[in-house]
Motif scaffolding. Structure first.
Motif, short mmCIF file in Angstrom:
data_model
loop_
_atom_site.label_atom_id
_atom_site.label_comp_id
_atom_site.label_asym_id
_atom_site.label_seq_id
_atom_site.Cartn_x
_atom_site.Cartn_y
_atom_site.Cartn_z
N PHE A 12 0.82 -1.21 0.00
CA PHE A 12 0.00 0.00 0.00
C PHE A 12 0.86 1.27 0.00
O PHE A 12 0.48 2.28 -0.60
CB PHE A 12 -0.96 -0.01 1.20
N VAL A 13 2.02 1.22 0.66
CA VAL A 13 2.94 2.36 0.57
C VAL A 13 3.40 2.55 -0.87
O VAL A 13 3.51 3.68 -1.36
CB VAL A 13 4.14 2.15 1.51
N SER A 14 3.64 1.46 -1.58
CA SER A 14 4.06 1.54 -2.98
C SER A 14 2.98 2.20 -3.83
O SER A 14 3.29 2.97 -4.75
CB SER A 14 4.38 0.14 -3.52
N ILE A 15 1.72 1.91 -3.55
CA ILE A 15 0.63 2.56 -4.29
C ILE A 15 0.66 4.06 -4.05
O ILE A 15 0.57 4.86 -4.99
CB ILE A 15 -0.73 1.97 -3.85
N GLN A 16 0.79 4.47 -2.79
CA GLN A 16 0.87 5.89 -2.49
C GLN A 16 2.06 6.55 -3.18
O GLN A 16 1.92 7.63 -3.77
CB GLN A 16 0.98 6.11 -0.98
N LEU A 17 3.20 5.91 -3.11
CA LEU A 17 4.40 6.51 -3.69
C LEU A 17 4.31 6.56 -5.21
O LEU A 17 4.93 7.43 -5.83
CB LEU A 17 5.64 5.74 -3.24
N PHE A 18 3.57 5.65 -5.83
CA PHE A 18 3.35 5.74 -7.27
C PHE A 18 2.67 7.06 -7.61
O PHE A 18 3.07 7.76 -8.56
CB PHE A 18 2.50 4.57 -7.75
N TYR A 19 1.63 7.43 -6.85
CA TYR A 19 0.95 8.69 -7.09
C TYR A 19 1.91 9.88 -6.89
O TYR A 19 1.92 10.83 -7.67
CB TYR A 19 -0.25 8.84 -6.15
N TYR A 20 2.69 9.81 -5.81
CA TYR A 20 3.60 10.91 -5.52
C TYR A 20 4.69 11.06 -6.59
O TYR A 20 4.97 12.17 -7.05
CB TYR A 20 4.25 10.72 -4.15
N LEU A 21 5.29 9.94 -6.99
CA LEU A 21 6.45 10.00 -7.87
C LEU A 21 6.09 10.15 -9.35
O LEU A 21 6.88 10.69 -10.13
CB LEU A 21 7.30 8.74 -7.68
N PHE A 22 4.91 9.70 -9.74
CA PHE A 22 4.56 9.73 -11.17
C PHE A 22 3.42 10.68 -11.51
O PHE A 22 3.21 10.97 -12.68
CB PHE A 22 4.22 8.31 -11.65
N ILE A 23 2.69 11.15 -10.50
CA ILE A 23 1.59 12.09 -10.77
C ILE A 23 1.83 13.43 -10.08
O ILE A 23 1.84 14.48 -10.72
CB ILE A 23 0.24 11.48 -10.33
N PHE A 24 2.07 13.41 -8.77
CA PHE A 24 2.24 14.67 -8.04
C PHE A 24 3.52 15.41 -8.44
O PHE A 24 3.60 16.63 -8.29
CB PHE A 24 2.23 14.42 -6.54
N THR A 25 4.52 14.68 -8.93
CA THR A 25 5.74 15.36 -9.39
C THR A 25 5.45 16.29 -10.58
O THR A 25 6.19 17.25 -10.80
CB THR A 25 6.80 14.34 -9.80
N ARG A 26 4.39 16.02 -11.32
CA ARG A 26 4.05 16.89 -12.45
C ARG A 26 3.71 18.29 -11.98
O ARG A 26 4.03 19.27 -12.65
CB ARG A 26 2.87 16.28 -13.22
N LEU A 27 3.06 18.37 -10.82
CA LEU A 27 2.75 19.69 -10.25
C LEU A 27 3.97 20.27 -9.54
O LEU A 27 4.25 21.47 -9.65
CB LEU A 27 1.58 19.57 -9.28
N ALA A 28 4.71 19.42 -8.83
CA ALA A 28 5.87 19.90 -8.08
C ALA A 28 6.89 20.57 -8.99
O ALA A 28 7.51 21.58 -8.62
CB ALA A 28 6.52 18.73 -7.34
N PHE A 29 7.05 20.05 -10.21
CA PHE A 29 8.07 20.59 -11.11
C PHE A 29 7.46 21.31 -12.32
O PHE A 29 8.12 21.49 -13.34
CB PHE A 29 9.00 19.47 -11.56
N TYR A 30 6.21 21.70 -12.17
CA TYR A 30 5.54 22.45 -13.24
C TYR A 30 6.03 23.89 -13.23
O TYR A 30 6.08 24.54 -12.19
CB TYR A 30 4.02 22.41 -13.03
N GLY A 31 6.41 24.39 -14.41
CA GLY A 31 6.96 25.73 -14.50
C GLY A 31 5.88 26.80 -14.46
O GLY A 31 4.82 26.66 -15.06
#
Length: 376
Positions: A12-31
Motif C-alpha cells: 500500500f505504501v508503494s501505491i501511495q508513492l506511485f501517485y507521488y512520484l509519477f503524478i504529483f511530481t508533475r505539479l511539483a516541477f511544473y513551471g
C-alpha cells in the motif's frame, strides 16, 4: 504473521508513492509563467450570490478594478432579501464593468445556482467565462489576466487555485490542509491528462464549450457539480490547463464551525458519485491506500511490540521513514508554489488527520441517508 503485515504495508505504501512520484511530481516541477495566449480575449466574470451583501461590498470594487483590457462582471443575484439589490442599484453607476441581473424565479427542474450560471452564460458578451463566488477575493488586480493567459485554440478550460484564509484554530488548519491536498490531486491529475474537477471559486472555460455540451442539463437537478461533474463530462487530456501563478489565486473565507464545514463536505460527497469510473477508481485507490497504510502501520507496530520483534519495528520505521521523506519533499515544493497554504512542519500531522478524515467519511458514505442540501 509479521511478514504478511509488512508485505501488505509495503504494497500500500508503494501505491501511495506511485501517485507521488509519477503524478504529483508533475505539479511539483511544473513551471510558472507560461503564457499561451497571443492576445487578450474578452472575459465575462460570473458571480452568483444569495444574501451576500457584506461580501459584495468588498468583492465588487476589487473585480471592477481588475487590470484587463476587455472584461465585464455579471452579478447574478438569486432572490436575495438582505438588501443586496438595494446596495447594487445605489452603487452600480460607480462601477465601470459591473452588470446586475436579478433572478426572482426558482424552478423544480434545475437547482438555483445552475440556473443562475446558465442565465449568466446566455447574457455574457464575451467568449470566455471566469467564475468565482461572493465570499472570495482575488489576490491581485491581475487575476483575470493570469487566468486568461492560459487560453488558446487548444486550451478551453483553465483550473485555478483557491486557498482558504488563514485563521486561528484547529478547524481552520484542517480546512487548509484538506483544501491543499485536494488541490495537489486535481491539479496533478490534470497535468497527467486525467482532469476530474476544479473549484468553482476559480475556474475558467469557453462559453462555446458550455453550450456545445448542453451546459448543466445532464445534472441539472444535482445540488453542486457545476465545477466537477461538468468537468468530468467535458474535460479531456488536452483541452485543460492549470494556472498556479500567485496573482491568479482567489482566497475564500473558510467555514467557522464544524457543523457548517460538515454540510459543505456532504455536498461534495453527494456529487462525487457522478464522476467517471476511471476517476472514482483512481481517487478511491489513493484514499484507500492512505487509510490502509496507517491501519497496517498500527497493526505492525502493535504486533512488533507484543512479540518484542525489534527487526520488525526497525523495518516498519524504514518503510514509514522513506514514505515520509518523499512526501515531505514533494509537498514542500508544491506548498511553496501554492503560497505556503499549510505550515511545512505540520505535514506529518496532516497525514494522520487525512487518515482520520478518509476513514470517517468512508464510513459515512456507506451508512448515510440522502441529506437535504442547498447550493450555497
Amino acid at each position: 504473521m509479521a511478514e504478511n503485515l509488512l508485505y501488505a504495508l509495503v504494497g500500500f505504501v508503494s501505491i501511495q508513492l506511485f501517485y507521488y512520484l509519477f503524478i504529483f511530481t508533475r505539479l511539483a516541477f511544473y513551471g510558472r509563467g507560461r503564457n499561451y495566449a497571443s492576445e487578450s480575449p474578452g472575459v465575462t466574470v460570473l458571480v452568483c450570490a444569495w444574501n451576500e451583501k457584506e461580501n459584495l461590498q468588498e468583492l465588487l470594487p476589487i473585480l471592477d478594478a481588475q487590470e484587463y483590457p476587455n472584461f465585464e462582471v455579471i452579478l447574478l443575484d438569486d432572490r436575495s432579501d438582505d438588501g443586496s439589490e438595494e446596495f447594487i442599484r445605489e452603487n452600480i453607476q460607480n462601477w465601470k464593468h459591473i452588470r446586475y441581473i436579478r433572478i426572482n424565479d426558482q424552478f423544480d427542474h434545475v437547482t438555483p445556482k445552475k440556473y443562475a450560471l446558465t442565465v449568466g452564460m446566455k447574457q455574457a458578451n464575451n467568449p470566455i467565462a471566469l467564475m468565482t463566488d461572493a465570499d472570495c477575493r482575488p489576490s491581485s488586480l491581475h487575476w483575470i489576466t493570469t487566468m486568461a493567459s492560459q487560453v488558446n485554440t487548444e486550451k478551453d478550460i483553465v483550473l485555478g487555485f483557491s486557498p482558504y484564509e488563514k485563521r486561528p484554530g484547529f478547524l481552520n488548519w484542517f480546512i487548509r490542509c484538506e483544501t491543499f491536498y485536494t488541490a495537489v490531486q486535481y491539479l496533478s491529475f490534470t497535468l497527467a491528462g486525467w482532469t476530474y474537477m476544479g473549484v468553482g471559486r476559480n475556474i475558467l472555460y469557453k462559453r462555446e464549450l458550455f453550450f456545445e455540451n448542453k451546459g448543466f442539463y445532464r445534472h441539472r437537478k444535482v445540488t453542486g457539480g457545476d465545477d466537477d461533474i461538468f468537468l468530468n463530462e467535458v474535460a479531456t487530456g488536452s483541452n485543460t490547463a492549470v494556472c498556479i501563478e500567485p496573482e491568479s489565486f482567489v482566497y475564500s473565507k473558510p467555514k467557522t464551525t464544524w457543523a457548517t464545514w460538515f454540510r459543505q463536505k456532504q455536498r461534495h460527497l453527494a456529487v462525487s458519485k457522478y464522476y467517471r469510473s476511471r476517476n472514482k477508481i483512481l481517487l478511491g485507490l489513493l484514499s484507500g491506500a492512505h487509510v490502509a497504510v496507517w491501519l497496517l502501520g498500527f497493526a505492525t507496530l502493535g504486533f512488533g511490540l507484543w512479540t518484542k520483534n525489534n527487526l520488525l519495528l526497525q523495518e516498519l520505521g524504514v518503510v514509514f521513514g522513506v514514505r515520509w521523506i518523499i512526501q515531505w519533499f514533494l509537498l514542500i515544493v508544491i506548498n511553496i508554489k501554492l503560497d505556503k497554504t499549510v505550515e511545512w512542519f505540520s505535514f506529518l500531522l496532516m497525514d494522520f488527520a487525512l487518515f482520520i478524515y478518509y476513514t470517517f467519511f468512508g464510513l459515512f458514505v456507506m451508512t448515510r441517508k440522502k441529506p437535504r442540501m442547498s447550493w450555497n
